[in-house]
Design an enzyme around this catalytic site. Sequence first.
Site, mmCIF file in Angstrom:
data_model
loop_
_atom_site.group_PDB
_atom_site.id
_atom_site.type_symbol
_atom_site.label_atom_id
_atom_site.label_comp_id
_atom_site.label_asym_id
_atom_site.label_seq_id
_atom_site.Cartn_x
_atom_site.Cartn_y
_atom_site.Cartn_z
ATOM 1 N N GLY A 181 4.737 7.019 2.990
ATOM 2 C CA GLY A 181 5.508 6.498 1.876
ATOM 3 C C GLY A 181 4.782 4.936 1.544
ATOM 4 O O GLY A 181 3.460 4.675 1.912
ATOM 5 N N LYS A 182 5.688 4.128 0.840
ATOM 6 C CA LYS A 182 5.005 2.864 0.479
ATOM 7 C C LYS A 182 5.389 1.815 1.557
ATOM 8 O O LYS A 182 6.455 1.960 2.463
ATOM 9 C CB LYS A 182 5.958 2.440 -0.873
ATOM 10 C CG LYS A 182 5.312 3.370 -1.969
ATOM 11 C CD LYS A 182 6.135 2.595 -3.200
ATOM 12 C CE LYS A 182 5.624 3.549 -4.317
ATOM 13 N NZ LYS A 182 6.337 3.109 -5.800
ATOM 14 N N VAL A 183 4.442 0.831 1.611
ATOM 15 C CA VAL A 183 4.683 -0.199 2.474
ATOM 16 C C VAL A 183 4.861 -1.684 1.743
ATOM 17 O O VAL A 183 4.102 -1.819 0.850
ATOM 18 C CB VAL A 183 3.447 -0.266 3.373
ATOM 19 C CG1 VAL A 183 3.777 -1.592 4.509
ATOM 20 C CG2 VAL A 183 3.116 0.676 4.484
ATOM 21 N N ASP A 216 -4.822 9.769 14.473
ATOM 22 C CA ASP A 216 -5.206 9.360 13.133
ATOM 23 C C ASP A 216 -6.012 8.128 12.987
ATOM 24 O O ASP A 216 -5.444 7.205 12.252
ATOM 25 C CB ASP A 216 -3.841 9.478 12.265
ATOM 26 C CG ASP A 216 -4.174 9.622 10.874
ATOM 27 O OD1 ASP A 216 -5.244 9.893 10.390
ATOM 28 O OD2 ASP A 216 -3.287 9.288 10.205
ATOM 29 N N GLY A 254 0.751 -1.207 -0.001
ATOM 30 C CA GLY A 254 -0.012 -0.086 -0.027
ATOM 31 C C GLY A 254 0.719 1.105 -0.137
ATOM 32 O O GLY A 254 2.225 1.194 0.240
ATOM 33 N N VAL A 255 0.086 2.227 -0.104
ATOM 34 C CA VAL A 255 0.879 3.818 -0.375
ATOM 35 C C VAL A 255 0.212 4.444 0.789
ATOM 36 O O VAL A 255 -1.109 4.686 0.563
ATOM 37 C CB VAL A 255 0.922 4.154 -1.587
ATOM 38 C CG1 VAL A 255 1.896 5.479 -1.674
ATOM 39 C CG2 VAL A 255 1.680 3.194 -2.585
ATOM 40 N N GLY A 256 0.859 5.356 1.486
ATOM 41 C CA GLY A 256 0.194 6.173 2.522
ATOM 42 C C GLY A 256 0.841 7.724 2.350
ATOM 43 O O GLY A 256 1.788 7.838 1.760
ATOM 44 N N GLY A 257 0.522 8.458 3.480
ATOM 45 C CA GLY A 257 1.133 9.959 3.576
ATOM 46 C C GLY A 257 2.669 9.644 3.624
ATOM 47 O O GLY A 257 3.427 10.418 3.218
#
Length: 823
Positions: free
Chosen positions: A501-503, A612, A496-499
């Site tokens: 960076g990538k996981v 969050d 996945g991709v979040g604020g």
Amino acid sequence: MANSGSSGLLIWVSSILCLMCLSLGYNPVDNYLIDCGSSTNKSVGDRVFVDDQFYSNLLSNPHIIFANASSSPNSSAYNPSLFQTARIFNETSHYTFAVKKSGRHWIRIYFYPFVFRNYNLSNAKFSVYAQNFTLIKEYQSKVNPEVREFSFNVTSDRLVLTFSPFSNSFAFVNALEVFSLPDELIPPGATTIGPQGSYQNLWEHALETVERLNMGNKAVSPLNDTLWRFWDADGKYLKQSNVEKFLSDIKAVNFSKGVVTENIAPSSVYGTATILNTESDPMTNANVTWLFNVDPGFDYLVRFHFCDILPRPSARFYFNVYIGSSAVVQYLDLLNRTSDVGVPYFMDVITRVTGSRMLNVSVGPSNNVQYPNALLNGLEVMKISNSKESLDVLDSFSPESSKTKVILIVGLAVGLFIIFVLALVLFLLCRRRLADLSHRKAEDDFAMNEGDTIYTAGSKFSNGTPIFSTSKFGYRFPFVAIQEATDNFSESLVLGVGGFGKVYKGVLRDETRVAVKRGTSQSQGISEFQTEIEMLSQFRHRHLVSLIGFCDERNEMIIIYEFMENGTLKDHLYGSKYPSLSWRQRLEICIGAAKGLHYLHTGSAKAIIHRDVKSANILLDENFMAKVADFGLSKTGPEIDQSHVSTAVKGSFGYLDPEYLIRQQLTEKSDVYSFGVVMFEVLCGRPAIDPSLPREKVNLVEWALKCQRRGQLEEIVDPRLEGQIKTDSLKKFGDIAEKCLAEYGVDRPSMGDVLWNLESALQLQGNEGRSSHNGKMTEKVNDRANSFEASVSNAQVSMGSMGELSGVSMSKVFAQMVREEMR
């Protein structure tokens, strides 16, 4: 008859003069058009691009390397002949343009990477600067021709444009346009949208054109624009293809009655529009939405172009304009703004993009209007230079974060150097003692983590030698070990991709599967990186994701977690390939997440506020057990004598506590509000904000609360749950979700109370849909709940049914239950 002939002649002459003026278009005071690498001039419409040698005196590096393409590019919005030649720079070179008129100037830079002899222009690595602005920090090659367009104020008598190749590389350019702009084109400033909107001055900022669209799905060529702009057709940017309709009536545009000129946008833009399609249903209530890819970490100037070209007679209509889920303007009445139909009107606003790489713009009918409709004629999106005077995404770190990062790196370097010197001098004398201390620390860590296996980098990658770690943080892994575990960060392993960076999915040498979160230069920053490691190192709980290690070598920010087989709760609720969850599974997941949050709020002397909470931060293991993740924004709660923590607003839009958003006062009840949003996501199977839906349904909280208060909650339940939910269980769930979303924190329940009511909703559901993997856990909790019910009954508290427990505060009880589960 003579008078009639004279009048006719006069009209004819006037028309010819008007056409001549129109054909001349805009005549800039400063106007440099260069066909780089060419030895001949090229005519493009009414303009002439001069051969490169004519302007060679403008260059600091007169060394000539001209390149010619073997063929013209297949397609381009601009004249293909301008991409056939290029000038190549093997060293830093400056164009210095004399400036006669101060003010905003446009620079258009043409790029087309082709192969010429020993030069493959696709391999070029270089930066581009103008005055004190970074326009391009590292050129990224594209297969198709592209024109990058920038503007900024020039206050001196010259404009300097610099091409700076990286070491062992080169720079190139195919063509250049540098010319002064009309004064009315770019505003001195604009208002930012959002709850704390303020005026932002643009005078000292550079702008880069990101998108320029003509609605009505018709492109406009630079030859049909007074400023030689290309307007792309909007069709490919539309989110849907069934709610909009394309309209064209260029003759209806009337510039004479307004203040807008064709320099703002041509009649071919104002004369076309994308409107809401109301043919099949005159009372259609939906938004028309466009989606754009943008770079996070920047402000953007968004310009809306409007012109009422709807067929007459048509009713007066009002509509709303949105960026994301924020209203730019509501009940927009074009006739009120322009005084007549067909008169162009434009509007500028500034919006901030953080985390997401998507910017969406919508128009839709206002509520309770007799004739719903909405339209948009054109749209421009321009990136605004940041505080580093840069327009490149590689410079999107905030100055504060960058400064902190530099200080930390320097501090770490000095500290490691001192440690190395001391270790070298004292190694022989302290060898045995260091070994004993290391052994004792390992035993303490094992005890602290209650027997859980802790994978140190040394135990796998350094032949047993412990790697330096602090008392606060977890275990530091070498960067090469993480590269190996993730197959050098293979894109095929991205989870996945979040604020941040990538996981990535990773496998350590001992076959342990892990999740590797790698920060990027545009991510949340080093303070969040430190916070997450510190938080996860302090706490161990079955419903909090476990930290395995981290890496901060080579300026990297990498965190390694336990691998969660079934992804995020969000993945299973909407918009992914994951299977849907049953109602019982959803309840058990909510209960697990509530336990994790309750532990954060009560498990230590000071509460930890997650800040969050959202469905994307609730992970599911192989047995669908929920674990709360992503503690980068977490904050220590208030002191005993304080009611809140005053701090800047951070979190995810759609989940933010309104009290925190307005007053910047953070409490544990802010997490409770966010959890309430998650509960309705779980029930409805849709995101918190969805601009593609009709206006009244865009915001999940507003829509769900309205249905809940009308007693119509069953109407918005996820269709995939049809027939699964018992009425009492649904009522209990809806009641506690509504309480979580109270406007003021003092009116919201604690996470302990939320947890108790969720357990009650699970009991009211009964055994239907019970999953074997967590049956024992549920029975264990139910046994405790029954024991507690008996004890309360002995205390003469009336509890006729589980549904009557909602008024009893269970915070202390569940705090004790959580501690028991830790044993």
